[in-house]
Design an enzyme around this catalytic site. Structure first.
Site, PDB file in Angstrom:
ATOM      1  N   HIS A   1      15.142 -14.110   3.431  1.00  0.00           N
ATOM      2  CA  HIS A   1      15.993 -15.124   2.491  1.00  0.00           C
ATOM      3  C   HIS A   1      15.832 -16.689   2.681  1.00  0.00           C
ATOM      4  O   HIS A   1      15.720 -17.259   1.707  1.00  0.00           O
ATOM      5  CB  HIS A   1      17.527 -14.684   2.374  1.00  0.00           C
TER       6      HIS A   1
ATOM      7  N   ASP B   1      20.810  -8.773  -4.594  1.00  0.00           N
ATOM      8  CA  ASP B   1      21.595  -8.738  -3.514  1.00  0.00           C
ATOM      9  C   ASP B   1      22.087 -10.178  -3.396  1.00  0.00           C
ATOM     10  O   ASP B   1      23.209 -10.086  -2.562  1.00  0.00           O
ATOM     11  CB  ASP B   1      20.852  -8.155  -2.171  1.00  0.00           C
TER      12      ASP B   1
ATOM     13  N   ASP C   1      14.485  -8.604 -18.074  1.00  0.00           N
ATOM     14  CA  ASP C   1      13.417  -8.340 -17.549  1.00  0.00           C
ATOM     15  C   ASP C   1      12.835  -9.528 -17.189  1.00  0.00           C
ATOM     16  O   ASP C   1      12.606 -10.370 -18.167  1.00  0.00           O
ATOM     17  CB  ASP C   1      12.479  -7.603 -18.625  1.00  0.00           C
ATOM     18  N   GLY C   2      12.300 -10.044 -16.062  1.00  0.00           N
ATOM     19  CA  GLY C   2      12.156 -11.232 -15.483  1.00  0.00           C
ATOM     20  C   GLY C   2      10.506 -11.590 -16.166  1.00  0.00           C
ATOM     21  O   GLY C   2      10.382 -12.748 -16.467  1.00  0.00           O
TER      22      GLY C   2
ATOM     23  N   ASP D   1      11.798 -12.404  -5.803  1.00  0.00           N
ATOM     24  CA  ASP D   1      12.206 -11.693  -5.101  1.00  0.00           C
ATOM     25  C   ASP D   1      12.251 -10.146  -5.540  1.00  0.00           C
ATOM     26  O   ASP D   1      13.034  -9.533  -5.902  1.00  0.00           O
ATOM     27  CB  ASP D   1      13.757 -11.758  -4.434  1.00  0.00           C
ATOM     28  N   SER D   2      10.938  -9.530  -5.602  1.00  0.00           N
ATOM     29  CA  SER D   2      10.793  -8.187  -6.051  1.00  0.00           C
ATOM     30  C   SER D   2      10.711  -7.135  -5.197  1.00  0.00           C
ATOM     31  O   SER D   2      10.491  -7.021  -4.064  1.00  0.00           O
ATOM     32  CB  SER D   2       9.462  -8.198  -6.953  1.00  0.00           C
ATOM     33  N   THR D   3      10.921  -5.911  -5.867  1.00  0.00           N
ATOM     34  CA  THR D   3      10.677  -4.851  -5.049  1.00  0.00           C
ATOM     35  C   THR D   3       9.263  -4.534  -4.869  1.00  0.00           C
ATOM     36  O   THR D   3       8.514  -5.213  -5.513  1.00  0.00           O
ATOM     37  CB  THR D   3      11.433  -3.521  -5.720  1.00  0.00           C
ATOM     38  N   ASP D   4       8.879  -3.340  -4.411  1.00  0.00           N
ATOM     39  CA  ASP D   4       7.405  -2.984  -4.277  1.00  0.00           C
ATOM     40  C   ASP D   4       6.748  -2.593  -5.494  1.00  0.00           C
ATOM     41  O   ASP D   4       7.497  -1.938  -6.436  1.00  0.00           O
ATOM     42  CB  ASP D   4       7.274  -2.150  -3.147  1.00  0.00           C
TER      43      ASP D   4
ATOM     44  N   PRO E   1      10.530  -0.766 -10.717  1.00  0.00           N
ATOM     45  CA  PRO E   1      10.947  -1.639 -11.725  1.00  0.00           C
ATOM     46  C   PRO E   1      10.306  -3.111 -11.533  1.00  0.00           C
ATOM     47  O   PRO E   1      10.041  -4.060 -12.476  1.00  0.00           O
ATOM     48  CB  PRO E   1      12.337  -1.822 -11.722  1.00  0.00           C
TER      49      PRO E   1
END
Length: 280
Positions: free
Chosen positions: A63, A89, A140-141, A158-161, A165
């Site tokens: 972060h 988060d 939705d970004g 700051d995305s997931t893999d 999504p």
């Protein structure tokens, strides 16, 4: 549960395992499975679809770097407007909130359930939402950025893999949209995966950002609880070399940061030979 259980993130023939002592939260949202555990040694653990997102033990690395690399690389004065895409988060919000120069801090997170879970179970990161400059958009970004043409100084993804999504956040169309949402001098920084674990994705992000922007670079961050122990930050701009900070960290902030500093800003962009080969 009260007895210890070992939770593993596995994939591609590799994994990490963490000892947990209590399953605090489990919920299937519209987009993904959300789980939060208390661990034996690492504080809280957040998983999305079984993938480690953070632990209290080392989330500060990720972060701090995602927030401060673009903030201090920015050369057109100081950043005034920031956008976080993903990051439900709240950890990137927390770090951006340390900068009084920022006037607007927007976050666009697709999954409202992640935000709610973080606020209840992860107050150490979700405290970022308490800043009065923060505006929350549950959208939705990849679509949101097209509504903010030429608006932001820095955008942090700051995305997931890819595969869940976060899949739309790993293609050229998205990065072209990011470029369009930047003001003059703007910088983007995105979660860039591990060159050990997902070299094809790292190479793809480098290829896309090199095509869309004038300047691009890849930083390595050391996060022990992620598989392979490292993850990348992909950075790009049309206006400046992002690998060198434009100014020093203010002394009062430097005392609070646990990872980022000006020397590390420059050093994290020096890559080993096998990563350089990926980028050819």
């Amino acid at each position: 549960m009260s007895d210890s259980v070992w939770i593993s993130e596995v994939g591609g023939g590799y994994g990490n395992t963490i000892e947990t002592t209590k399953h605090l939260f489990s919920h299937k949202s519209r987009y993904q499975q959300i789980d939060i555990y208390e661990t034996r040694k690492l504080g809280k653990l957040l998983l999305l679809d079984g993938i480690i997102q953070l632990t209290n033990y080392d989330e500060f690395v990720y972060h701090e770097m995602l927030a401060n690399l673009p903030f201090y690389a920015f050369r057109n004065g100081v950043p005034r407007r920031a956008l976080v895409i993903g990051g439900g988060d709240g950890g990137v919000l927390r770090e951006l909130g340390r900068h009084p120069e920022l006037e607007t801090i927007d976050i666009c997170e697709i999954d409202a359930d992640v935000i709610a879970a973080a606020k209840e179970y992860l107050p150490e990161t979700a405290c970022g939402y308490q800043d009065e400059r923060v505006n929350v958009y549950v959208e939705d970004g990849s679509k949101f950025i097209h509504e903010r043409k030429g608006y932001y100084d820095i955008i942090i993804v700051d995305s997931t893999d890819p595969g869940g999504p976060g899949e739309p956040l790993f293609n050229e169309e998205f990065y072209t949209g990011l470029k369009g949402a930047l003001r003059e001098g703007g910088i983007i920084t995105s979660q860039g995966e591990s060159a050990f674990l997902l070299p094809d994705i790292v190479a793809r992000l480098n290829r896309i950002t090199r095509k869309v922007f004038k300047y691009n670079a890849y930083a390595t961050l050391h996060v022990p609880t992620y598989p392979t122990g490292v993850i990348g930050a992909c950075m790009a701009s049309d206006h400046c070399d992002v690998t060198t900070p434009a100014r020093e960290v203010e002394p009062e902030l430097a005392e609070k940061l646990r990872y980022y500093n000006s020397e590390l800003h420059k050093a994290c962009f020096v890559q080993p030979n096998f990563v350089r080969e990926l980028f050819k």
